[in-house]
Design an enzyme around this catalytic site. Structure first.
Site, PDB file in Angstrom:
ATOM      1  N   ALA A 255      30.289  37.520  41.346  1.00 28.41           N
ATOM      2  CA  ALA A 255      31.145  38.032  42.542  1.00 28.41           C
ATOM      3  C   ALA A 255      32.231  37.479  43.046  1.00 28.41           C
ATOM      4  O   ALA A 255      33.386  38.199  43.459  1.00 28.41           O
ATOM      5  CB  ALA A 255      30.141  38.451  43.837  1.00 28.41           C
ATOM      6  N   ALA A 256      32.374  36.019  42.959  1.00 27.76           N
ATOM      7  CA  ALA A 256      33.364  35.294  43.703  1.00 27.76           C
ATOM      8  C   ALA A 256      34.831  35.542  43.059  1.00 27.76           C
ATOM      9  O   ALA A 256      34.853  35.841  41.931  1.00 27.76           O
ATOM     10  CB  ALA A 256      33.065  34.020  43.644  1.00 27.76           C
ATOM     11  N   LYS A 260      36.283  42.566  44.476  1.00 28.41           N
ATOM     12  CA  LYS A 260      35.585  43.888  44.040  1.00 28.41           C
ATOM     13  C   LYS A 260      34.522  44.096  44.664  1.00 28.41           C
ATOM     14  O   LYS A 260      34.073  45.334  44.849  1.00 28.41           O
ATOM     15  CB  LYS A 260      35.273  43.509  42.511  1.00 28.41           C
ATOM     16  CG  LYS A 260      36.600  43.254  41.523  1.00 28.41           C
ATOM     17  CD  LYS A 260      36.006  43.400  40.204  1.00 28.41           C
ATOM     18  CE  LYS A 260      37.562  43.077  39.273  1.00 28.41           C
ATOM     19  NZ  LYS A 260      38.096  41.654  39.570  1.00 28.41           N
ATOM     20  N   CYS A 376      39.341  39.738  32.579  1.00 27.11           N
ATOM     21  CA  CYS A 376      40.901  39.919  32.564  1.00 27.11           C
ATOM     22  C   CYS A 376      41.333  38.946  31.641  1.00 27.11           C
ATOM     23  O   CYS A 376      42.478  38.320  31.888  1.00 27.11           O
ATOM     24  CB  CYS A 376      41.121  38.972  33.905  1.00 27.11           C
ATOM     25  SG  CYS A 376      40.429  37.368  34.338  1.00 27.11           S
TER      26      CYS A 376
END
Length: 449
Positions: A255-256, A260, A376
């Protein structure tokens, strides 16, 4: 000693920390402070541009040395790079660039190097028009990328690789995400207009806005009140792809820093339980801070998504966002230090970790649920290859990426991006620069009931 010379000295130390000692550019810059906004802006600009063009500038420096293969002190080499950057890539007057960079040698406590730095910069002024075309015959040098990455991009993207290499050297666009729970896109546009901030483009029914200039977040109307977040349009696509529904249990598995996470909560009507997990307790503080600013809440847990026994309550999830740790080669224009910090040998280990995370996360997904694999990276080893290997061993899993894309809100910008799936290739590949977006990859997988 002038403040301008002090900025050059600080920039040299930063460049040396990144290029010679392998430190993150953002991390190093976060510890630097300057007296004025102008000095802070100059320091950031010189640091980023020197790193962005380091490979090319270093090749130029090698041609300017009086002795081939001359050994240089790391900070003096970095200072020379900063000086060359000013002469080649900025509109700073040449006399000021040379004088202030030479003066910085004293602040680096190496006054004897002043003659060397002066000679290199003066020679650059005289000879760069002849030398640059010579070194630019090498594509890796011309585009200032490591050779291993140029080769991989050309293999993975074919003719589009050159466009990606060029896009990586552009300064990143400034996208923001409007929080529809707090303000309508139309109203927020009015607030931007009142603040004399222009909008150059938009996506996702005006919740993604491309501003006509970059700025400090403090200049954005309502930022501290959670009306808006800074997030690239390609990253915003994650929330729209996952499409959280009313009352669902959602896992944000890596999550970090939480961009998002917040977007999923903004998109989900009547939220159920959103669990945000990250292996780094330190980075989870950013998740908590982002949620507090947005005035939202989630279950934030420190843990390894690949080892759920330490944090999982045993209840499966309706939707899972798996934004895997990767080489970040799709976001080089935002993080140019990736060119210097990442190595070709890193990729196989990253892909193995991504595969492990995917298989474990899949086991936490409910039948009928959907998992969004996000990366990414611009490299197929970390994207399509991971998904294809997974689908070979999980033949019942369905790739529903294309189906979901067809249901997304109409957007002229997205339609012009040419980011559709290639024939026979799973998931969605976005090349850096497409419709102003960062490089990204998504694969939306559905688990059979």
């Amino acid at each position: 000693m002038s403040a301008s010379a002090a900025v050059r000295a600080k920039a040299a130390r930063i460049v040396a920390d990144v290029a010679e000692h392998g430190r993150s550019l953002d991390a190093v810059l976060s510890h630097e402070s300057s007296a004025t906004k102008q000095e802070r802006g100059l320091l950031r600009s010189l640091s980023y541009d020197s790193i962005r063009w380091y490979v090319r500038l270093d090749a130029l420096l090698s041609r300017l040395l009086s002795r081939p293969n001359q050994t240089l002190d790391p900070e003096i080499r970095a200072l020379a790079i900063v000086g060359l950057c000013q002469l080649i890539y900025t509109d700073i007057p040449e006399h000021a660039a040379v004088a202030e960079t030479v003066a910085a040698t004293r602040l680096l406590k190496q006054p004897r190097a002043s003659g060397f730095v002066n000679a290199v910069l003066r020679r650059c002024q005289r000879e760069h028009a002849r030398l640059l075309p010579e070194i630019d015959r090498d594509l890796a040098v011309r585009t200032a990328h490591p050779r291993w990455l140029v080769e991989k991009l050309r293999k993975d993207w074919g003719e589009r690789a050159n466009d990606i290499l060029d896009a990586n050297n552009q300064r990143p666009p400034f996208w923001i995400r409007v929080n529809r729970l707090r303000v309508t896109p139309a109203n927020y546009r009015e607030q931007l207009q009142a603040s004399q901030i222009g909008v150059a483009a938009s996506m996702f029914e005006d919740t993604a806005l491309l501003l006509d200039r970059a700025m400090d977040v403090g200049e954005l109307p309502g930022f501290n009140e959670g009306l808006v977040s800074v997030q690239d349009a390609a990253a915003q696509l994650a929330g729209h792809m996952l499409d959280p529904q009313r009352g669902e249990r959602i896992l944000d598995a890596c999550a970090a820093p939480g961009g998002k996470t917040g977007h999923l909560l903004e998109l989900q009507p009547e939220p159920g339980v959103l669990t945000a997990v990250d292996v780094s307790p330190e980075r989870l503080t950013r998740v908590t801070q982002n949620l507090q600013r947005l005035q939202m809440s989630a279950q934030v847990l420190a843990g390894d998504a690949a080892a759920p026994a330490g944090w999982w309550d045993g209840k499966t999830f309706n939707r899972i966002l798996l934004d895997v740790p990767c080489s970040a080669t799709g976001v080089i224009r935002r993080h140019p230090d990736i060119k210097l910090l990442r190595r070709g040998d890193d990729i196989a280990a990253l892909a193995a970790r991504q595969s492990q995370l995917l298989r474990t996360s899949w086991s936490l997904l409910q039948p009928g649920g959907r998992l969004l694999y996000a990366s990414c990276s611009a490299l197929q080893t970390e994207t399509t290859a991971v998904i294809e290997d997974f689908l070979r061993t999980e033949p019942s899993a369905r790739d529903v990426t294309e189906q979901r894309l067809q249901d997304l809100p109409a957007s002229e910008a997205l339609g012009q991006a040419h980011v559709g799936t290639a024939s026979g290739v799973h998931g969605l590949r976005i090349a850096a620069g497409s419709a102003g977006m960062d490089g990204f990859y998504y694969a939306l997988l559905e688990k059979p009931c």
